[in-house]
Design a protein around this motif. Sequence first.
Motif, PDB file in Angstrom:
ATOM      1  N   ILE A  50       0.850  -1.191   0.000  1.00 27.23           N
ATOM      2  CA  ILE A  50       0.000   0.000   0.000  1.00 27.23           C
ATOM      3  C   ILE A  50       0.885   1.240   0.000  1.00 27.23           C
ATOM      4  CG2 ILE A  50      -1.671   1.359   1.337  1.00 27.23           C
ATOM      5  CD1 ILE A  50      -2.852  -1.218   2.372  1.00 27.23           C
ATOM      6  N   CYS A  51       0.592   2.167  -0.857  1.00 26.43           N
ATOM      7  CA  CYS A  51       1.253   3.470  -0.830  1.00 26.43           C
ATOM      8  C   CYS A  51       0.553   4.350   0.196  1.00 26.43           C
ATOM      9  CB  CYS A  51       1.187   4.151  -2.193  1.00 26.43           C
ATOM     10  SG  CYS A  51       2.390   3.570  -3.384  1.00 26.43           S
ATOM     11  N   ASP A  52       1.305   4.967   1.098  1.00 24.68           N
ATOM     12  CA  ASP A  52       0.691   5.893   2.047  1.00 24.68           C
ATOM     13  C   ASP A  52      -0.096   6.957   1.295  1.00 24.68           C
ATOM     14  OD1 ASP A  52       1.778   4.603   4.230  1.00 24.68           O
ATOM     15  OD2 ASP A  52       3.506   5.915   4.367  1.00 24.68           O
ATOM     16  N   VAL A  53       0.580   7.608   0.357  1.00 23.57           N
ATOM     17  CA  VAL A  53      -0.038   8.659  -0.460  1.00 23.57           C
ATOM     18  C   VAL A  53       0.559   8.600  -1.865  1.00 23.57           C
ATOM     19  CG1 VAL A  53      -0.278  11.159  -0.798  1.00 23.57           C
ATOM     20  CG2 VAL A  53      -0.438  10.199   1.512  1.00 23.57           C
ATOM     21  N   VAL A  54      -0.283   8.794  -2.857  1.00 21.16           N
ATOM     22  CA  VAL A  54       0.199   9.001  -4.225  1.00 21.16           C
ATOM     23  C   VAL A  54      -0.375  10.317  -4.720  1.00 21.16           C
ATOM     24  CG1 VAL A  54       0.307   8.146  -6.592  1.00 21.16           C
ATOM     25  CG2 VAL A  54       0.300   6.523  -4.688  1.00 21.16           C
ATOM     26  N   GLU A  55       0.508  11.205  -5.155  1.00 21.21           N
ATOM     27  CA  GLU A  55       0.077  12.478  -5.713  1.00 21.21           C
ATOM     28  C   GLU A  55       0.116  12.375  -7.243  1.00 21.21           C
ATOM     29  OE1 GLU A  55       1.629  15.402  -2.093  1.00 21.21           O
ATOM     30  OE2 GLU A  55       2.568  15.500  -4.069  1.00 21.21           O
ATOM     31  N   PHE A  56      -1.036  12.565  -7.863  1.00 23.39           N
ATOM     32  CA  PHE A  56      -1.121  12.551  -9.318  1.00 23.39           C
ATOM     33  C   PHE A  56      -1.153  14.006  -9.796  1.00 23.39           C
ATOM     34  CE2 PHE A  56      -2.910   8.505  -8.007  1.00 23.39           C
ATOM     35  CZ  PHE A  56      -2.398   7.609  -8.934  1.00 23.39           C
ATOM     36  N   ILE A  57      -0.139  14.369 -10.575  1.00 19.89           N
ATOM     37  CA  ILE A  57      -0.013  15.739 -11.069  1.00 19.89           C
ATOM     38  C   ILE A  57      -0.339  15.783 -12.561  1.00 19.89           C
ATOM     39  CG2 ILE A  57       1.463  17.771 -11.226  1.00 19.89           C
ATOM     40  CD1 ILE A  57       1.059  16.803  -8.379  1.00 19.89           C
ATOM     41  N   GLN A  58      -1.196  16.715 -12.957  1.00 19.55           N
ATOM     42  CA  GLN A  58      -1.530  16.844 -14.387  1.00 19.55           C
ATOM     43  C   GLN A  58      -0.265  17.121 -15.186  1.00 19.55           C
ATOM     44  OE1 GLN A  58      -4.775  19.730 -14.629  1.00 19.55           O
ATOM     45  NE2 GLN A  58      -6.106  18.080 -15.321  1.00 19.55           N
ATOM     46  N   ASP A  59      -0.110  16.347 -16.276  1.00 16.94           N
ATOM     47  CA  ASP A  59       1.085  16.478 -17.105  1.00 16.94           C
ATOM     48  C   ASP A  59       0.760  15.944 -18.498  1.00 16.94           C
ATOM     49  OD1 ASP A  59       3.735  15.543 -18.324  1.00 16.94           O
ATOM     50  OD2 ASP A  59       4.458  16.503 -16.501  1.00 16.94           O
ATOM     51  N   PRO A  60       1.149  16.646 -19.560  1.00 13.09           N
ATOM     52  CA  PRO A  60       0.849  16.179 -20.923  1.00 13.09           C
ATOM     53  C   PRO A  60       1.492  14.838 -21.242  1.00 13.09           C
ATOM     54  CG  PRO A  60       2.380  18.035 -20.948  1.00 13.09           C
ATOM     55  CD  PRO A  60       1.831  17.946 -19.574  1.00 13.09           C
ATOM     56  N   ASN A  61       2.509  14.424 -20.469  1.00 10.14           N
ATOM     57  CA  ASN A  61       3.164  13.130 -20.684  1.00 10.14           C
ATOM     58  C   ASN A  61       2.632  12.056 -19.736  1.00 10.14           C
ATOM     59  OD1 ASN A  61       5.021  14.171 -22.655  1.00 10.14           O
ATOM     60  ND2 ASN A  61       6.154  15.110 -20.972  1.00 10.14           N
ATOM     61  N   GLY A  62       1.517  12.366 -19.081  1.00  2.00           N
ATOM     62  CA  GLY A  62       0.974  11.451 -18.090  1.00  2.00           C
ATOM     63  C   GLY A  62       0.071  10.377 -18.663  1.00  2.00           C
ATOM     64  N   VAL A  63      -0.698   9.757 -17.780  1.00  2.00           N
ATOM     65  CA  VAL A  63      -1.593   8.664 -18.155  1.00  2.00           C
ATOM     66  C   VAL A  63      -3.036   9.036 -17.803  1.00  2.00           C
ATOM     67  CG1 VAL A  63       0.181   6.901 -17.840  1.00  2.00           C
ATOM     68  CG2 VAL A  63      -1.283   7.528 -15.900  1.00  2.00           C
ATOM     69  N   VAL A  64      -3.970   8.307 -18.391  1.00  2.00           N
ATOM     70  CA  VAL A  64      -5.389   8.529 -18.136  1.00  2.00           C
ATOM     71  C   VAL A  64      -5.784   7.885 -16.810  1.00  2.00           C
ATOM     72  CG1 VAL A  64      -7.737   8.067 -18.942  1.00  2.00           C
ATOM     73  CG2 VAL A  64      -5.931   8.606 -20.595  1.00  2.00           C
ATOM     74  N   LEU A  65      -6.544   8.606 -15.991  1.00  2.00           N
ATOM     75  CA  LEU A  65      -7.079   8.073 -14.748  1.00  2.00           C
ATOM     76  C   LEU A  65      -8.597   7.993 -14.846  1.00  2.00           C
ATOM     77  CD1 LEU A  65      -5.028  10.041 -12.039  1.00  2.00           C
ATOM     78  CD2 LEU A  65      -4.560   7.770 -12.971  1.00  2.00           C
ATOM     79  N   ALA A  66      -9.165   6.894 -14.371  1.00  2.00           N
ATOM     80  CA  ALA A  66     -10.614   6.709 -14.420  1.00  2.00           C
ATOM     81  C   ALA A  66     -11.325   7.825 -13.663  1.00  2.00           C
ATOM     82  CB  ALA A  66     -10.994   5.348 -13.836  1.00  2.00           C
ATOM     83  N   GLY A  67     -12.292   8.443 -14.305  1.00  2.00           N
ATOM     84  CA  GLY A  67     -13.098   9.473 -13.661  1.00  2.00           C
ATOM     85  C   GLY A  67     -12.466  10.843 -13.623  1.00  2.00           C
ATOM     86  N   GLU A  68     -11.286  10.999 -14.229  1.00  2.00           N
ATOM     87  CA  GLU A  68     -10.603  12.289 -14.214  1.00  2.00           C
ATOM     88  C   GLU A  68     -10.333  12.771 -15.642  1.00  2.00           C
ATOM     89  OE1 GLU A  68     -10.053  14.000 -11.515  1.00  2.00           O
ATOM     90  OE2 GLU A  68     -10.662  12.421 -10.123  1.00  2.00           O
ATOM     91  N   GLU A  69     -10.417  14.075 -15.845  1.00  2.00           N
ATOM     92  CA  GLU A  69     -10.091  14.652 -17.141  1.00  2.00           C
ATOM     93  C   GLU A  69      -8.595  14.972 -17.205  1.00  2.00           C
ATOM     94  OE1 GLU A  69     -12.494  18.026 -17.917  1.00  2.00           O
ATOM     95  OE2 GLU A  69     -14.392  16.927 -17.866  1.00  2.00           O
ATOM     96  N   GLY A  70      -8.028  14.828 -18.385  1.00  2.00           N
ATOM     97  CA  GLY A  70      -6.623  15.147 -18.565  1.00  2.00           C
ATOM     98  C   GLY A  70      -5.718  13.964 -18.263  1.00  2.00           C
ATOM     99  N   LEU A  71      -4.402  14.212 -18.327  1.00  2.00           N
ATOM    100  CA  LEU A  71      -3.395  13.183 -18.096  1.00  2.00           C
ATOM    101  C   LEU A  71      -2.621  13.496 -16.808  1.00  2.00           C
ATOM    102  CD1 LEU A  71      -1.976  12.908 -21.731  1.00  2.00           C
ATOM    103  CD2 LEU A  71      -3.768  11.509 -20.660  1.00  2.00           C
TER     104      LEU A  71
END
Length: 223
Positions: free
Chosen positions: A84-105
């Motif tokens: 388990i990760c304590d916390v994961v911070e997902f930062i919007q980035d044009p080189n990122g990946v698609v996340l379910a339920g979220e717009e952008g990468l």
Amino acid sequence: MFKYMMEYKEDDYLLLSGIQHFNFCRRQWALIHIEQQWEENVRTVEGNYLHTRADQPMIREKRGNKLIVRALPIHSKELGITGICDVVEFIQDPNGVVLAGEEGLYLPFPVEYKRGKPKKDDSDISQLTAQAICLEEMLVCDIERGYIFYDEIKHRVEVSITLDYRQKVKKSFEDMHHHFQNNYTPKVKTGPHCENCSLQHICLPDMLNKKSVSSYISGRLRE
């Protein structure tokens, strides 16, 4: 993305968090993860308390271009681990990946919480590196850095996920799987670090420094 050749079955997965025990003391890791022995001390109690504050299962919080997810389950088939990760911070980035339920990468950055302060060894970094490898495998992306928040200094440290750290983590888990499959609890060199171990009364480190009866007899016969 750093790739490995082998894949493990789920039944053979080890706990990701065990790598910190293993790097601190291989005998301690084996006593906990193979022999299923455990004792609490002040350090473990404080550490558990800190994680209960960070690990609020699957809570998602949006802050501008940042999505914060707590207690995220992760795994790696290639390392044969789950955790388990304590916390994961997902930062919007044009080189990122698609996340379910979220717009952008988005690009993910693991954040590990520790009770003390930065250590001289890389045991904390190895755990963070393993988390990054899991996230890369699950999300098919590259992670160049993560963070460790130290409660004692109330500050988080940025960590580069280097090739050297990755290779060390891979080797550690290979050794852990080997010990686990062989049900092997190693003897280790004792030292001052034993005084801070929650298992010192189970491990009995003083006994490790004494010769066995068979060794004593063999030595006497050679004289």
